[in-house]
Design an enzyme around this catalytic site. Structure first.
Site, PDB file in Angstrom:
ATOM      1  N   ASP A  48       0.844  -1.203   0.000  1.00 35.65           N
ATOM      2  CA  ASP A  48       0.000   0.000   0.000  1.00 35.65           C
ATOM      3  C   ASP A  48       0.883   1.258   0.000  1.00 35.65           C
ATOM      4  O   ASP A  48       0.366   2.371  -0.094  1.00 35.65           O
ATOM      5  CB  ASP A  48      -0.996  -0.008   1.162  1.00 35.65           C
ATOM      6  CG  ASP A  48      -0.320  -0.021   2.510  1.00 35.65           C
ATOM      7  OD1 ASP A  48       0.901  -0.254   2.561  1.00 35.65           O
ATOM      8  OD2 ASP A  48      -1.015   0.201   3.521  1.00 35.65           O
ATOM      9  N   SER A  49       2.211   1.061   0.012  1.00 37.11           N
ATOM     10  CA  SER A  49       3.135   2.169  -0.231  1.00 37.11           C
ATOM     11  C   SER A  49       2.897   2.737  -1.640  1.00 37.11           C
ATOM     12  O   SER A  49       3.379   3.827  -1.963  1.00 37.11           O
ATOM     13  CB  SER A  49       4.587   1.713  -0.069  1.00 37.11           C
ATOM     14  OG  SER A  49       4.839   0.563  -0.852  1.00 37.11           O
ATOM     15  N   ASP A  87      -1.046  -6.059  -0.594  1.00 36.91           N
ATOM     16  CA  ASP A  87      -1.508  -5.484   0.675  1.00 36.91           C
ATOM     17  C   ASP A  87      -3.002  -5.215   0.630  1.00 36.91           C
ATOM     18  O   ASP A  87      -3.540  -4.850  -0.427  1.00 36.91           O
ATOM     19  CB  ASP A  87      -0.832  -4.118   0.889  1.00 36.91           C
ATOM     20  CG  ASP A  87       0.391  -4.208   1.782  1.00 36.91           C
ATOM     21  OD1 ASP A  87       0.600  -5.252   2.426  1.00 36.91           O
ATOM     22  OD2 ASP A  87       1.137  -3.215   1.834  1.00 36.91           O
ATOM     23  N   LYS A 117      -1.480  -9.524   2.320  1.00 35.40           N
ATOM     24  CA  LYS A 117      -0.790  -9.081   3.536  1.00 35.40           C
ATOM     25  C   LYS A 117      -1.602  -7.958   4.167  1.00 35.40           C
ATOM     26  O   LYS A 117      -2.155  -7.124   3.455  1.00 35.40           O
ATOM     27  CB  LYS A 117       0.619  -8.582   3.176  1.00 35.40           C
ATOM     28  CG  LYS A 117       1.322  -7.831   4.299  1.00 35.40           C
ATOM     29  CD  LYS A 117       2.802  -7.648   4.041  1.00 35.40           C
ATOM     30  CE  LYS A 117       3.229  -6.309   3.492  1.00 35.40           C
ATOM     31  NZ  LYS A 117       2.742  -5.114   4.198  1.00 35.40           N
ATOM     32  N   GLU A 119      -1.631  -5.510   8.169  1.00 36.13           N
ATOM     33  CA  GLU A 119      -0.791  -5.159   9.317  1.00 36.13           C
ATOM     34  C   GLU A 119      -1.439  -5.531  10.653  1.00 36.13           C
ATOM     35  O   GLU A 119      -2.659  -5.489  10.787  1.00 36.13           O
ATOM     36  CB  GLU A 119      -0.514  -3.645   9.301  1.00 36.13           C
ATOM     37  CG  GLU A 119       0.223  -3.194   8.063  1.00 36.13           C
ATOM     38  CD  GLU A 119       0.461  -1.692   8.043  1.00 36.13           C
ATOM     39  OE1 GLU A 119       0.045  -0.977   8.976  1.00 36.13           O
ATOM     40  OE2 GLU A 119       1.085  -1.227   7.061  1.00 36.13           O
ATOM     41  N   GLU A 186       9.205  -4.590  10.235  1.00 35.89           N
ATOM     42  CA  GLU A 186       9.640  -3.288   9.724  1.00 35.89           C
ATOM     43  C   GLU A 186      10.208  -2.419  10.846  1.00 35.89           C
ATOM     44  O   GLU A 186       9.560  -2.226  11.883  1.00 35.89           O
ATOM     45  CB  GLU A 186       8.453  -2.572   9.051  1.00 35.89           C
ATOM     46  CG  GLU A 186       8.850  -1.203   8.498  1.00 35.89           C
ATOM     47  CD  GLU A 186       7.878  -0.643   7.471  1.00 35.89           C
ATOM     48  OE1 GLU A 186       6.912  -1.333   7.084  1.00 35.89           O
ATOM     49  OE2 GLU A 186       8.099   0.513   7.049  1.00 35.89           O
TER      50      GLU A 186
HETATM   51  O1  KIV Z   1       3.601  -1.184   1.553  1.00 39.59           O
HETATM   52  C1  KIV Z   1       4.772  -1.589   1.534  1.00 39.59           C
HETATM   53  O2  KIV Z   1       5.562  -1.280   0.627  1.00 39.59           O
HETATM   54  C2  KIV Z   1       5.216  -2.464   2.610  1.00 39.59           C
HETATM   55  C3  KIV Z   1       6.673  -2.742   2.718  1.00 39.59           C
HETATM   56  C4  KIV Z   1       7.386  -1.573   3.229  1.00 39.59           C
HETATM   57  C5  KIV Z   1       6.961  -3.967   3.526  1.00 39.59           C
HETATM   58  O3  KIV Z   1       4.421  -2.928   3.381  1.00 39.59           O
END
Ligand code: KIV
Length: 269
Positions: A48-49, A87, A117, A119, A186
């Site tokens: 989600d970055s 994510d 994934k 969190e 992280e």
């Molecule tokens: O969203 C993302 O890029 C991440 C990584 C930093 C592990 O969760």
């Protein structure tokens, strides 16, 4: 030389067993996914970055599931061998196990990644169990969790202070018990990340968590020198941003000078 196979969950578990490091990178589009897949990355993460790094939201919280799905589909179209993880954005799984399963199924159907994934530790264990019970592979994410940046008091290194290891271990074991096949750690101090890695059966993938996790992940723009800023735990393995700017500068100059297109770029009949 043996031909590289499609990476599966059991390969990741075997890599932990034999001490082979797992290389994971973020990817958000088809051409980037093709390059990283060809480079031998084991896992591609459509994180989600994306919201911050590609869509310019300024944080990860604003991204929606529907906004994210076409990017996941682009990455899965560009990937042959790597295991693709997507994510779930903030707000799409926290409410209930039912919400997490619905969001995960939507992502799996429309984006076609290999796993999901999201969190959190014990607070989302029921969601993780429901997702894995639905037959969807799940990767956890502990330590600094960007979706909870406000609750964590900013981008702070995790694992410091009395009882921090016990808390993080309880979270990690809850995820493992609920069926997670791997856990991202992280911005966790190295001694804690190392102890967690030894205590868990499933692989840990570190980002700013030192060299002793079972694998490493970086945001590709930081890794390849695409952005203006990168975190201190990252390393620039290239200067892709500068190379793109140089190519575009040369293109603009040649168009202005009318030296492009030349005869070899021109159809005459
Ligand atoms: O969203 C993302 O890029 C991440 C990584 C930093 C592990 O969760």
């Amino acid at each position: 030389m043996s031909e590289r196979k499609k990476v599966r969950i059991h390969h990741l578990a075997e890599m932990k067993q034999r001490g082979e490091k797992i290389a994971m990178l973020t990817a958000y589009d088809m051409p980037t996914a093709r390059h990283f897949d060809a480079a031998g990355a084991d896992i591609l993460l459509v994180g989600d970055s994306l919201g911050d790094n590609i869509l310019g939201h300024g944080n990860t919280g604003a991204l929606t599931l529907d906004e994210m799905i076409p990017f996941v589909r682009a990455v899965t179209r560009g990937t042959e061998k790597a295991f693709v993880v997507a994510d779930l954005p903030f707000g799409t799984y926290e409410v209930s196990p039912e919400q997490a399963v619905e969001s995960s199924i939507r992502m799996m159907k429309l984006g076609q990644p290999n796993a999901i994934k999201f969190e959190g530790g014990r607070r989302v264990a029921r969601q993780v169990k429901a997702v894995t019970d639905a037959g969807i592979p799940f990767m956890g994410h502990l330590g600094f969790t960007p979706q909870s940046e406000n609750a964590l008091g900013g981008r702070r290194i995790q694992g410091r202070g009395d009882g921090a290891y016990e808390e993080m271990l309880a979270d990690a074991l809850a995820l493992q018990e609920a069926g997670a096949f791997a856990i991202v750690l992280e911005m966790v101090i190295e001694p804690i990340a190392t102890k967690l890695t030894k205590a868990l059966q499933v692989p840990t993938i570190g980002i700013g968590a030192g060299p002793h996790t079972d694998g490493q992940v970086l945001v590709w723009l930081d890794m390849a020198g695409m952005g203006d800023w990168s975190p201190s735990f990252s390393k620039k393995f290239g200067e892709v941003g500068a190379a793109m700017r140089d190519a575009a500068t040369d293109y603009v100059a040649e168009v202005k000078a009318n030296t492009f297109p030349a005869a070899e770029h021109t159809f005459t009949k």
